[in-house]
Motif scaffolding. Structure first.
Motif, PDB file in Angstrom:
ATOM      1  N   THR B 151       0.858  -1.187   0.000  1.00 35.03           N
ATOM      2  CA  THR B 151       0.000   0.000   0.000  1.00 35.03           C
ATOM      3  C   THR B 151       0.890   1.231   0.000  1.00 35.03           C
ATOM      4  OG1 THR B 151      -1.688  -1.202   1.208  1.00 35.03           O
ATOM      5  CG2 THR B 151      -1.829   1.203   1.233  1.00 35.03           C
ATOM      6  N   VAL B 152       0.719   2.036  -1.024  1.00 33.47           N
ATOM      7  CA  VAL B 152       1.485   3.274  -1.144  1.00 33.47           C
ATOM      8  C   VAL B 152       0.497   4.381  -1.464  1.00 33.47           C
ATOM      9  CG1 VAL B 152       3.307   4.505  -2.413  1.00 33.47           C
ATOM     10  CG2 VAL B 152       3.508   2.042  -1.991  1.00 33.47           C
ATOM     11  N   ALA B 153       0.552   5.440  -0.661  1.00 31.43           N
ATOM     12  CA  ALA B 153      -0.327   6.596  -0.860  1.00 31.43           C
ATOM     13  C   ALA B 153      -1.778   6.171  -0.940  1.00 31.43           C
ATOM     14  CB  ALA B 153       0.080   7.391  -2.111  1.00 31.43           C
ATOM     15  N   HIS B 154      -2.153   5.403   0.009  1.00 33.29           N
ATOM     16  CA  HIS B 154      -3.537   4.933   0.146  1.00 33.29           C
ATOM     17  C   HIS B 154      -3.986   4.077  -1.019  1.00 33.29           C
ATOM     18  CE1 HIS B 154      -3.897   7.646   3.549  1.00 33.29           C
ATOM     19  NE2 HIS B 154      -3.446   8.640   2.780  1.00 33.29           N
ATOM     20  N   THR B 155      -3.057   3.607  -1.741  1.00 28.33           N
ATOM     21  CA  THR B 155      -3.409   2.742  -2.863  1.00 28.33           C
ATOM     22  C   THR B 155      -2.702   1.400  -2.681  1.00 28.33           C
ATOM     23  OG1 THR B 155      -3.540   4.674  -4.294  1.00 28.33           O
ATOM     24  CG2 THR B 155      -3.408   2.503  -5.369  1.00 28.33           C
ATOM     25  N   SER B 156      -3.481   0.335  -2.749  1.00 27.15           N
ATOM     26  CA  SER B 156      -2.919  -1.010  -2.596  1.00 27.15           C
ATOM     27  C   SER B 156      -2.573  -1.555  -3.971  1.00 27.15           C
ATOM     28  CB  SER B 156      -3.931  -1.925  -1.914  1.00 27.15           C
ATOM     29  OG  SER B 156      -4.162  -1.483  -0.606  1.00 27.15           O
ATOM     30  N   HIS B 157      -1.445  -2.175  -4.024  1.00 24.22           N
ATOM     31  CA  HIS B 157      -0.977  -2.763  -5.276  1.00 24.22           C
ATOM     32  C   HIS B 157      -0.725  -4.249  -5.025  1.00 24.22           C
ATOM     33  CE1 HIS B 157      -0.318   1.308  -6.913  1.00 24.22           C
ATOM     34  NE2 HIS B 157       0.133   1.595  -5.693  1.00 24.22           N
ATOM     35  N   GLN B 158      -1.404  -5.066  -5.802  1.00 25.88           N
ATOM     36  CA  GLN B 158      -1.252  -6.512  -5.645  1.00 25.88           C
ATOM     37  C   GLN B 158       0.088  -6.956  -6.222  1.00 25.88           C
ATOM     38  OE1 GLN B 158      -3.243  -8.836  -4.232  1.00 25.88           O
ATOM     39  NE2 GLN B 158      -4.571  -7.193  -3.472  1.00 25.88           N
ATOM     40  N   LEU B 159       0.649  -7.902  -5.532  1.00 31.69           N
ATOM     41  CA  LEU B 159       1.895  -8.489  -6.013  1.00 31.69           C
ATOM     42  C   LEU B 159       1.573  -9.685  -6.895  1.00 31.69           C
ATOM     43  CD1 LEU B 159       3.949  -8.405  -2.689  1.00 31.69           C
ATOM     44  CD2 LEU B 159       4.123  -6.835  -4.620  1.00 31.69           C
ATOM     45  N   GLU B 160       2.444  -9.938  -7.760  1.00 32.11           N
ATOM     46  CA  GLU B 160       2.219 -11.040  -8.692  1.00 32.11           C
ATOM     47  C   GLU B 160       2.489 -12.377  -8.008  1.00 32.11           C
ATOM     48  OE1 GLU B 160       3.867 -12.472 -13.095  1.00 32.11           O
ATOM     49  OE2 GLU B 160       4.677 -10.696 -12.101  1.00 32.11           O
ATOM     50  N   GLU B 161       1.580 -13.284  -8.236  1.00 39.13           N
ATOM     51  CA  GLU B 161       1.753 -14.641  -7.697  1.00 39.13           C
ATOM     52  C   GLU B 161       2.524 -15.499  -8.699  1.00 39.13           C
ATOM     53  OE1 GLU B 161       1.088 -15.954  -4.871  1.00 39.13           O
ATOM     54  OE2 GLU B 161      -0.425 -14.763  -3.884  1.00 39.13           O
ATOM     55  N   PRO B 162       3.279 -16.391  -8.257  1.00 42.59           N
ATOM     56  CA  PRO B 162       3.652 -16.631  -6.857  1.00 42.59           C
ATOM     57  C   PRO B 162       4.648 -15.614  -6.358  1.00 42.59           C
ATOM     58  CG  PRO B 162       4.819 -18.153  -8.292  1.00 42.59           C
ATOM     59  CD  PRO B 162       3.936 -17.361  -9.188  1.00 42.59           C
ATOM     60  N   PHE B 163       4.419 -15.211  -5.150  1.00 42.12           N
ATOM     61  CA  PHE B 163       5.339 -14.282  -4.493  1.00 42.12           C
ATOM     62  C   PHE B 163       6.057 -15.046  -3.386  1.00 42.12           C
ATOM     63  CE2 PHE B 163       6.194 -11.059  -1.194  1.00 42.12           C
ATOM     64  CZ  PHE B 163       7.110 -10.313  -1.895  1.00 42.12           C
ATOM     65  N   PHE B 164       7.342 -15.055  -3.526  1.00 42.73           N
ATOM     66  CA  PHE B 164       8.120 -15.916  -2.633  1.00 42.73           C
ATOM     67  C   PHE B 164       9.339 -15.133  -2.164  1.00 42.73           C
ATOM     68  CE2 PHE B 164      11.176 -19.690  -2.349  1.00 42.73           C
ATOM     69  CZ  PHE B 164      10.702 -20.082  -1.112  1.00 42.73           C
ATOM     70  N   VAL B 165       9.406 -14.886  -0.882  1.00 44.93           N
ATOM     71  CA  VAL B 165      10.512 -14.133  -0.291  1.00 44.93           C
ATOM     72  C   VAL B 165      11.489 -15.104   0.342  1.00 44.93           C
ATOM     73  CG1 VAL B 165      11.176 -12.417   1.433  1.00 44.93           C
ATOM     74  CG2 VAL B 165       9.073 -12.130   0.139  1.00 44.93           C
ATOM     75  N   MET B 166      12.735 -14.898  -0.032  1.00 41.61           N
ATOM     76  CA  MET B 166      13.790 -15.677   0.621  1.00 41.61           C
ATOM     77  C   MET B 166      14.765 -14.685   1.237  1.00 41.61           C
ATOM     78  SD  MET B 166      14.467 -18.793  -1.991  1.00 41.61           S
ATOM     79  CE  MET B 166      15.587 -19.577  -0.883  1.00 41.61           C
ATOM     80  N   ALA B 167      14.786 -14.647   2.529  1.00 42.11           N
ATOM     81  CA  ALA B 167      15.659 -13.722   3.242  1.00 42.11           C
ATOM     82  C   ALA B 167      16.844 -14.483   3.818  1.00 42.11           C
ATOM     83  CB  ALA B 167      14.887 -13.023   4.353  1.00 42.11           C
ATOM     84  N   THR B 168      17.931 -13.795   3.888  1.00 42.22           N
ATOM     85  CA  THR B 168      19.117 -14.413   4.496  1.00 42.22           C
ATOM     86  C   THR B 168      19.577 -13.533   5.639  1.00 42.22           C
ATOM     87  OG1 THR B 168      20.705 -13.241   3.093  1.00 42.22           O
ATOM     88  CG2 THR B 168      19.796 -15.309   2.242  1.00 42.22           C
TER      89      THR B 168
END
Lengths: 524, 339
Positions: B151-168
């Motif tokens: 959500t940026v500036a009161h506007t929600s933006h959908q992320l593209e599926e599949p969305f997969f976060v890999m953090a290290t």
């Protein structure tokens, strides 16, 4: 409320017992048994009677091995429970064979118990039988099927599955078909099986034994009752009880026509102490000589029956012993004569002392019995130590309790038995019958140390093995037992106290006590 | 994972069953492709694949140089997903991650604010050294990871599926880092520890990286196929006793229970319900990857540590006694009967 409505809907005409029951049951099922359709459907597959359920066609091949698994589980559970029961039954049979003289009832009751127990075990096992789902879980765990079968059984209520459930069911059926449940669930020997076998063998052996012999515990009790230790424990108690009983009987008999109650001034006629004392005084007057003679006869009988262990190796000491026995008999007879005189003298004793002598309580007897036990063990230890010290004594082939310490020491010193007897006779003539078979030197020292009225007396004890401690110190001031003496002044009432009795070996202490206290010794 | 994905039994006309079987086969191919670049680390690769199919995110923890970034990049190549990498630093701002509104000029010369997507708008996001960013920036990922939108500036933006976060994150250098808050940690499906490779694996790594050219990783599956696989995974049945086992495990990590003596002593906060969901969902994927169509106890037990180790907070006594979450979870699992 629902049940009430149902009952109302049935109507008053049809309000019978079965209708009421069915209404209640249906209400229960609707409200409590199942919370929803899915739960009910799920519960069907988890029920124990999975044979009766309508399984989908694909699961029949899965139900058969599960039934085999459940049979094995039930069999093992039944065997385990029944074996535990049998263990207790066998333990009871063993106890019955050991204690009870009659075995028929024990066997019959054990059989009945085993039958009832088998039925109960079967019922309990059947009531706790695993459901199809539980059996499947165990089957999965045992066969390493990764919960395939249990999942298939859980989803087995779905009649026509599709997609993943159907695929899972096919997979489970395929994998389960490769496993033989009977090898995974063998009928095992229960954990208590070995114990039951051992107990069964023991019970059988005992029953075979009982065919020919008495119950072991009865034989053991009889043997124990004959032992000296038990006799030394029990006889003071029995004796005290007998004595009390005899006195009570004598009191009852003498109470209506006792002239002393009226004659004696200043004494209550109903005071039990006085009555006891009067009875004792009469008994002393009349039975003094008879009692002593009876004691002497009893002592003679005991001396005539020496322990069998002593007969084996008497050797050179035997003639001297027989002389000592004869000397002891003579002493007891002489002491009878002396006690006749003493019986008349006892009335001159203080009344308090007389009452003390006549009222030995049962608790004192018990205490005396305990002392006997302790001193018996101590004397046995002393005898054992002395035996270890004199293994090569030439005149002492005996060992253990049959040892004669006095003779052994005399042999060491080179003194003969004839000398000892002569000294005894000399001591009897000079010191009123008291003597020691060990020697007279120590006795003379004791006599010198004693007061005037404390006259040592020779006690007619069992001669064998009692030579070392035949001296009985007498003190007129303390003690409870009157000791008949010979050739003493009329004041000489010999008594023994507890401390002096500890010097007497326990096996002879009973005899000494019996000798001093038995009221009927003069009658015989 | 056994690696045997050949399913037996009657196939018949069962599209879902066939999809399940093809899923296992595809994943096996993905593994093979990943193994071209990554030597060893089988459990880490399995965990990453399971998380990918379960729709979760993965936190990789390991020392530098163990191939974490290489693994993510290789996975992105093997599954044909859009890949972007964010190097988290202390001065990284949330707008740098999710994007921001910028003034744009259209063809008429009129200016308006338009949204410039950040690097988060991708399929596979590598958040490298995520613990070096400030909590403000870290929390920018919260909505994206859970809601799959920003959500940026009161506007929600959908992320593209599949969305997969890999953090290290690097467990060694803790200076200048900001440990992830519990809310952030809870959004990761698994926390995987990347171990140091063994002797044989190290030889293999040296041979591959110092001789000749690197092998090319081929894409085996794409995003839509992964989304289909995620749907298939959810149809895998779970037996009641397996689910009960999961519930027992999660409840046993809570110190509030009177019977949980171990948790009472060492654990400050137990696992959230997300932990139980992770166990079940991960178990389903693992079952399919192992050629089964049902979740078993072994699946749950195998996923216990990666699913719950970051959801449990130890107390001071545990730290003083040198206890770790892995030790405690193993002990808790040993005390809970499986049937």
């Amino acid at each position: 409320m629902a049940a009430r409505e149902k009952i109302k809907s049935v109507g008053p005409v049809a309000l019978s017992g079965p209708a009421l029951f069915s209404a209640l049951r249906s209400t229960w099922n609707e409200n409590f048994a199942c919370s929803g359709k899915q739960a009910c459907a799920s519960r069907v597959s988890h029920g124990p009677d999975f044979r009766d359920q309508k399984w989908p066609r694909g699961l029949h091949t899965l139900i058969d091995p599960l039934a085999a698994v459940r049979r094995r589980i039930l069999t093992n559970a039944f065997l385990g429970g029944w074996t535990k029961l049998w263990t207790w039954i066998l333990a009871g049979l063993i106890a019955a064979a050991v204690f009870s003289p009659k075995l028929a009832w024990a066997v019959i009751s054990a059989g009945a118990l085993a039958t009832v127990g088998a039925i109960a075990a079967a019922v309990l096992t059947w009531r706790s039988r695993p459901s199809a789902y539980e059996a499947a879980c165990r089957f999965d765990s045992a066969a390493g099927l990764h919960d395939r079968v249990s999942t298939a059984i859980h989803l087995g209520v779905i009649e026509n599955p599709d997609g993943m459930i159907l695929r899972q069911r096919q997979d489970a059926v395929l994998r389960a078909g490769r496993v033989n449940p009977e090898t995974l669930f063998p009928i095992r020997m229960p954990a208590a099986g070995r114990r039951a076998i051992v107990l069964g063998v023991a019970a059988a052996g005992l029953f075979v034994y009982r065919i020919h012999y008495k119950p072991p515990i009865v034989a053991l009790l009889q043997t124990t009752a004959r032992s000296q230790l038990v006799q030394s424990i029990l006889s003071p108690i029995v004796h005290a009880m007998e004595k009390d009983l005899q006195r009570t009987m004598a009191l009852v008999n003498s109470k209506p026509d006792s002239p002393d109650d009226k004659v004696r001034p200043g004494k209550s006629a109903t005071a039990p102490d006085d009555l006891w004392k009067a009875n004792d005084d009469q008994g002393n007057k009349t039975e003094g000589g008879q009692q002593d003679s009876q004691e002497a006869n009893a002592g003679d009988q005991m001396q005539e029956q020496p322990p069998s262990s002593m007969q084996g190796g008497q050797g050179e000491a035997k003639p001297a012993d027989s002389e000592q026995q004869q000397g002891g008999d003579r002493q007891s007879q002489q002491s009878n004569n002396g006690s006749d005189r003493m019986g008349g003298d006892t009335q001159q004793q203080p009344e308090s002392q007389d009452s003390e002598n006549s009222h030995q309580s049962l608790s004192q007897s018990l205490m005396q019995a305990l002392k006997n036990i302790l001193s018996n063990s101590q004397s046995q230890q002393a005898n054992n130590q002395a035996n270890q010290k004199q293994p090569n004594s030439p005149g002492m082939p005996q060992s253990g309790n049959s040892r004669q310490p006095g003779s052994g020491e005399a042999d060491k010193k080179g003194e003969s038995r004839g000398m000892s007897d002569a000294q005894q006779k000399a001591t009897q003539n000079s010191s009123s019958g008291a003597g020691s078979q060990q020697g007279s030197k120590e006795l003379k020292k004791d006599q010198a140390a004693l007061p005037v009225n404390a006259v040592p007396d020779r006690v007619a004890l069992e001669s064998n093995g009692f030579k070392e401690q035949t001296r009985v110190r007498m003190d007129g001031g303390t003690g409870t037992a009157r000791l008949p003496v010979r050739d003493v002044s009329p004041q000489a009432v010999a008594v023994t106290n507890g401390a002096e009795q500890e010097n007497i070996p326990a096996r002879y202490r009973l005899y000494v006590q019996h000798y001093f206290e038995h009221p009927d010794s003069g009658q015989k | 994972m056994t690696g045997s994905v050949r399913m037996e039994g009657q196939k018949g006309d069962n599209p879902l069953g066939q999809q399940a079987e093809s899923l296992a086969e595809k994943m096996q191919e993905v593994r093979s492709e990943i193994s071209k670049a990554i030597v060893g680390q089988g459990e880490v690769v399995d965990g990453v694949l399971i998380a990918l199919l379960a729709g979760g995110h993965v936190l990789l923890e390991g020392a530098p140089g163990l191939g974490k970034t290489m693994l993510v990049r290789t996975l992105a190549q093997a599954v044909a997903l859009k890949y972007s990498r964010i190097q988290f630093t202390p001065d990284l701002m949330p707008a740098d991650v999710i994007g921001t509104a910028v003034v744009q000029e259209n063809g008429d010369g009129r200016k308006s604010l338009g949204f410039q997507p950040g690097p988060i708008f991708t399929n596979l996001l590598l958040a490298d050294e995520i613990n070096r960013a400030t909590p403000k920036t870290q929390s920018a990922l919260l909505e994206a990871m859970q809601e799959k939108q920003v959500t940026v500036a009161h506007t929600s933006h959908q992320l593209e599926e599949p969305f997969f976060v890999m953090a290290t994150q690097n467990p060694l250098e803790m200076e200048g880092t900001y440990p992830l808050p519990e809310a952030q940690l809870d959004r990761f499906l698994f926390k995987l520890r990347v171990p140091f490779p063994g002797r044989e694996d190290l030889h293999d790594i040296l041979d591959r990286t110092t001789q000749g050219a690197a092998k090319v990783v081929i894409s085996v599956v794409d995003g839509p196929q992964i989304m289909e696989m995620r749907q298939v995974v959810r149809t895998v049945p779970v037996a009641p006793h397996v689910q009960e086992y999961v519930v027992k495990l999660v409840l046993a990590t809570h110190p509030e229970g009177k019977e949980n003596l171990l948790a009472n002593k060492y654990i400050r906060y137990g696992s959230s319900p997300r932990g139980a969901q992770t166990l079940i969902l991960g178990g389903k994927v693992r079952a399919l990857l192992n050629g089964r169509f049902n979740v078993s106890m072994e699946d749950i037990r195998a996923l216990l540590l990666p699913a719950l180790r970051h959801r449990i907070i130890l107390n001071f006594e545990a730290q003083a006694d040198g206890r770790t979450t892995d030790d405690l979870l193993d002990e808790i699992a040993g005390k809970i009967s499986q049937i």
